[in-house]
Design a protein around this motif. Structure first.
Motif, mmCIF file in Angstrom:
data_model
loop_
_atom_site.group_PDB
_atom_site.id
_atom_site.type_symbol
_atom_site.label_atom_id
_atom_site.label_comp_id
_atom_site.label_asym_id
_atom_site.label_seq_id
_atom_site.Cartn_x
_atom_site.Cartn_y
_atom_site.Cartn_z
ATOM 1 N N LEU A 184 3.804 71.948 72.616
ATOM 2 C CA LEU A 184 3.806 72.797 71.485
ATOM 3 C C LEU A 184 3.829 71.712 70.235
ATOM 4 N N GLU A 185 4.442 70.608 70.358
ATOM 5 C CA GLU A 185 4.517 69.822 69.505
ATOM 6 C C GLU A 185 2.965 69.057 69.033
ATOM 7 N N ALA A 186 2.573 68.955 70.194
ATOM 8 C CA ALA A 186 1.291 68.230 69.826
ATOM 9 C C ALA A 186 0.261 69.118 69.101
ATOM 10 N N VAL A 187 0.271 70.633 69.579
ATOM 11 C CA VAL A 187 -0.473 71.550 68.779
ATOM 12 C C VAL A 187 -0.092 71.899 67.263
ATOM 13 N N ARG A 188 1.114 71.601 67.020
ATOM 14 C CA ARG A 188 1.867 71.695 65.753
ATOM 15 C C ARG A 188 1.342 70.495 64.847
ATOM 16 N N VAL A 189 1.438 69.185 65.413
ATOM 17 C CA VAL A 189 0.886 67.898 64.694
ATOM 18 C C VAL A 189 -0.537 68.276 64.373
ATOM 19 N N GLU A 190 -1.121 68.594 65.429
ATOM 20 C CA GLU A 190 -2.644 68.629 65.157
ATOM 21 C C GLU A 190 -3.250 69.641 64.236
ATOM 22 N N LEU A 191 -2.661 70.843 64.133
ATOM 23 C CA LEU A 191 -3.040 72.029 63.073
ATOM 24 C C LEU A 191 -2.080 71.605 61.888
ATOM 25 N N LEU A 192 -0.776 71.539 62.039
ATOM 26 C CA LEU A 192 0.034 71.933 60.825
ATOM 27 C C LEU A 192 0.500 70.508 60.064
ATOM 28 N N GLY A 193 0.291 69.527 60.726
ATOM 29 C CA GLY A 193 0.880 68.399 60.271
ATOM 30 C C GLY A 193 0.051 68.002 58.894
ATOM 31 N N ARG A 194 0.745 66.784 58.241
ATOM 32 C CA ARG A 194 0.352 66.408 56.881
ATOM 33 C C ARG A 194 -1.140 66.069 56.997
ATOM 34 N N LYS A 195 -1.633 65.453 58.157
ATOM 35 C CA LYS A 195 -3.115 65.238 58.286
ATOM 36 C C LYS A 195 -3.666 66.021 59.256
ATOM 37 N N GLY A 196 -3.221 67.172 59.421
ATOM 38 C CA GLY A 196 -3.734 68.333 60.542
ATOM 39 C C GLY A 196 -4.793 69.001 59.953
ATOM 40 N N LYS A 197 -5.635 69.707 60.744
ATOM 41 C CA LYS A 197 -6.796 70.488 60.410
ATOM 42 C C LYS A 197 -6.493 71.337 59.423
ATOM 43 N N LEU A 198 -5.279 72.099 59.228
ATOM 44 C CA LEU A 198 -5.205 73.089 58.170
ATOM 45 C C LEU A 198 -5.386 72.378 57.066
ATOM 46 N N ALA A 199 -4.515 71.239 56.804
ATOM 47 C CA ALA A 199 -4.621 70.396 55.684
ATOM 48 C C ALA A 199 -6.105 69.824 55.388
ATOM 49 N N GLY A 200 -6.900 69.812 56.212
ATOM 50 C CA GLY A 200 -8.157 69.232 56.181
ATOM 51 C C GLY A 200 -9.312 70.321 55.493
ATOM 52 N N LEU A 201 -8.684 71.614 55.888
ATOM 53 C CA LEU A 201 -9.419 72.738 55.356
ATOM 54 C C LEU A 201 -9.071 72.882 53.751
ATOM 55 N N SER A 202 -8.011 72.447 53.570
ATOM 56 C CA SER A 202 -7.688 72.739 51.968
ATOM 57 C C SER A 202 -7.986 71.591 51.015
ATOM 58 N N LYS A 203 -8.527 70.624 51.662
ATOM 59 C CA LYS A 203 -8.759 69.323 50.844
ATOM 60 C C LYS A 203 -9.905 69.528 49.690
ATOM 61 N N ASP A 204 -10.853 70.202 49.981
ATOM 62 C CA ASP A 204 -11.938 70.488 48.671
ATOM 63 C C ASP A 204 -11.456 71.748 47.916
ATOM 64 N N MET A 205 -10.182 72.125 47.739
ATOM 65 C CA MET A 205 -9.801 73.311 46.945
ATOM 66 C C MET A 205 -10.182 72.996 45.554
ATOM 67 N N GLY A 206 -9.817 71.904 45.016
ATOM 68 C CA GLY A 206 -9.920 71.338 43.639
ATOM 69 C C GLY A 206 -11.377 71.850 43.022
ATOM 70 N N GLN A 207 -12.270 71.822 44.141
ATOM 71 C CA GLN A 207 -13.644 71.965 43.630
ATOM 72 C C GLN A 207 -14.039 73.447 43.372
ATOM 73 N N LEU A 208 -12.900 74.283 43.740
ATOM 74 C CA LEU A 208 -13.403 75.894 43.841
ATOM 75 C C LEU A 208 -13.121 76.620 42.468
ATOM 76 N N THR A 209 -13.501 77.678 42.308
ATOM 77 C CA THR A 209 -13.173 78.347 41.269
ATOM 78 C C THR A 209 -11.930 79.132 41.522
ATOM 79 N N PRO A 210 -11.391 79.622 40.478
ATOM 80 C CA PRO A 210 -9.999 80.041 40.657
ATOM 81 C C PRO A 210 -9.983 81.149 41.597
#
Ligand code: FA5
Length: 343
Positions: A29-55
């Motif tokens: 479980l811990e491995a899944v949590r780190v992989e997805l929700l960790g600071r360098k996780g996949k969800l964080a990766g998907l929100s990286k380019d948020m700054g370039q989006l319209t409001p």
């Protein structure tokens, strides 16, 4: 959010939920949590380019990411608490204690059979006006032999094989030296008994120990006869065995009495038929006794013209064997608790 990103978020979420469901341990479980929700996780990766989006895009992507994050966190939490439940259940099973099982009882000690019989004999004699005395186990040659009318070169010294100590001391071979101490301390008239441990350098067998117990008895008064002696001996033995016992007196030689006797009782184990304890004779020697030799009285400062006495020395250990039907004297000092707990 672009369609490609949306699709990868969904497949990420599905994949992660499946891994959470099939996790075998907390570590998975811990491995899944780190992989997805960790600071360098996949969800964080998907929100990286948020700054370039319209409001508007930012708001809708933020919502989707938050929902996915929440769904994963819930699934992780549920699975984690399922693991914890199982662990608790296993522990409770292992540590289960049946409080209705009776506790192992405290085992109280018990008095040694020699002590039990010794106390009975003491009570018997105390009720007849006797004083209970004790003497040292390490004795002088004087008290153990000389003052009992056993001179240095007398063969009677060999009757009792002695453990000699340095400086003229010895381990007392009988309780008779307490007669001497009693007469010198208390003077006549005198009624005393003296229980105690004695030592002899013996060949051991079913009825011979190197360390055993005797009880000495003595009465000094103006008019004493053998019939007094027999009366007290019979009273003691019948009081102890609580039945009639057959006794016989045979002449016995002890330098400190005159006349001297060996008192024997019919073997209570075999009823007189013969067994290892009575050495097939049907009789067991219980005590030596007699009228106190005038020399002994004199050596303790008592005038034999005025005073007379009787004395006995009882093999207490052998009496205990008769009393409880013990067929080997070595049980008594063997220290086996299974034997001792029977009393
Ligand atoms: C004596 O020891 C004398 N002092 C007794 C006595 C006292 C006689 C006063 C006269 C007047 P004896 O050696 O026989 O006597 O021992 C006395 C008793 O101790 C014996 O009758 C026997 O019952 C017991 N006894 C002797 N040797 C042993 C032994 N090795 N193990 C167990 N009991 C023994």
């Amino acid at each position: 959010m672009s369609a490609a990103n949306l699709e990868s978020l969904e497949s990420l979420e599905q994949d992660a939920l499946q891994r959470i469901q099939s996790a075998a341990a907390l570590a998975d479980l811990e491995a899944v949590r780190v992989e997805l929700l960790g600071r360098k996780g996949k969800l964080a990766g998907l929100s990286k380019d948020m700054g370039q989006l319209t409001p508007e895009e930012r708001a809708s992507r933020g919502k989707l990411l938050n929902r996915a994050k929440q769904a994963l966190e819930e699934a992780l939490e549920q699975r984690k608490s399922a693991f914890e439940d199982t662990a608790l259940h296993t522990r409770l099973q292992a540590e289960w204690v049946d409080l209705t099982v009776p506790a192992p009882g405290v085992r109280p000690g018990s008095l040694h059979p020699v002590t039990l019989v010794q106390r009975e004999i003491e009570d018997l004699f105390v009720s007849m006006g006797f004083t209970v005395l004790s003497g040292p186990e390490v004795e002088t040659e004087h008290h153990n032999f000389d003052a009992l009318n056993i001179p240095g070169d007398h063969p009677a010294r060999d009757m009792q094989d002695t453990f000699w100590l340095e400086g003229g001391y010895l381990l007392r071979t009988h309780t008779s030296p307490v007669q001497i101490r009693g007469m010198r301390k208390l003077g006549p008239p005198l009624r005393m008994i003296a229980p105690g441990r004695v030592f002899r350098n013996e060949e051991l067998d079913a009825s011979h120990e190197h360390t055993f117990y005797q009880i000495e008895g003595m009465m000094v008064d103006r008019e004493i006869s053998v019939s007094h002696l027999i009366y007290y001996m019979k009273t003691m033995l019948e009081g102890l065995f609580r039945r009639e016992v057959t006794v016989r007196l045979r002449p016995g030689y002890f330098p400190f009495v005159e006349p001297g006797f060996e008192l024997e009782i019919q073997c209570l184990l075999c009823g007189g038929k013969g067994c290892p304890v009575c050495k097939q004779s049907g009789w067991l020697e219980q005590l030596g006794c007699g009228l106190v030799h005038p020399n002994v009285l004199r050596m303790s400062g008592i005038d034999p013209e005025e005073w007379m006495g009787w004395a006995f020395g009882l093999g207490l250990t052998r009496l205990v064997m008769m009393r409880y039907g013990i067929d080997d004297i070595r049980h008594l000092q063997g220290g086996d608790l299974r034997f001792l707990r029977q009393f």
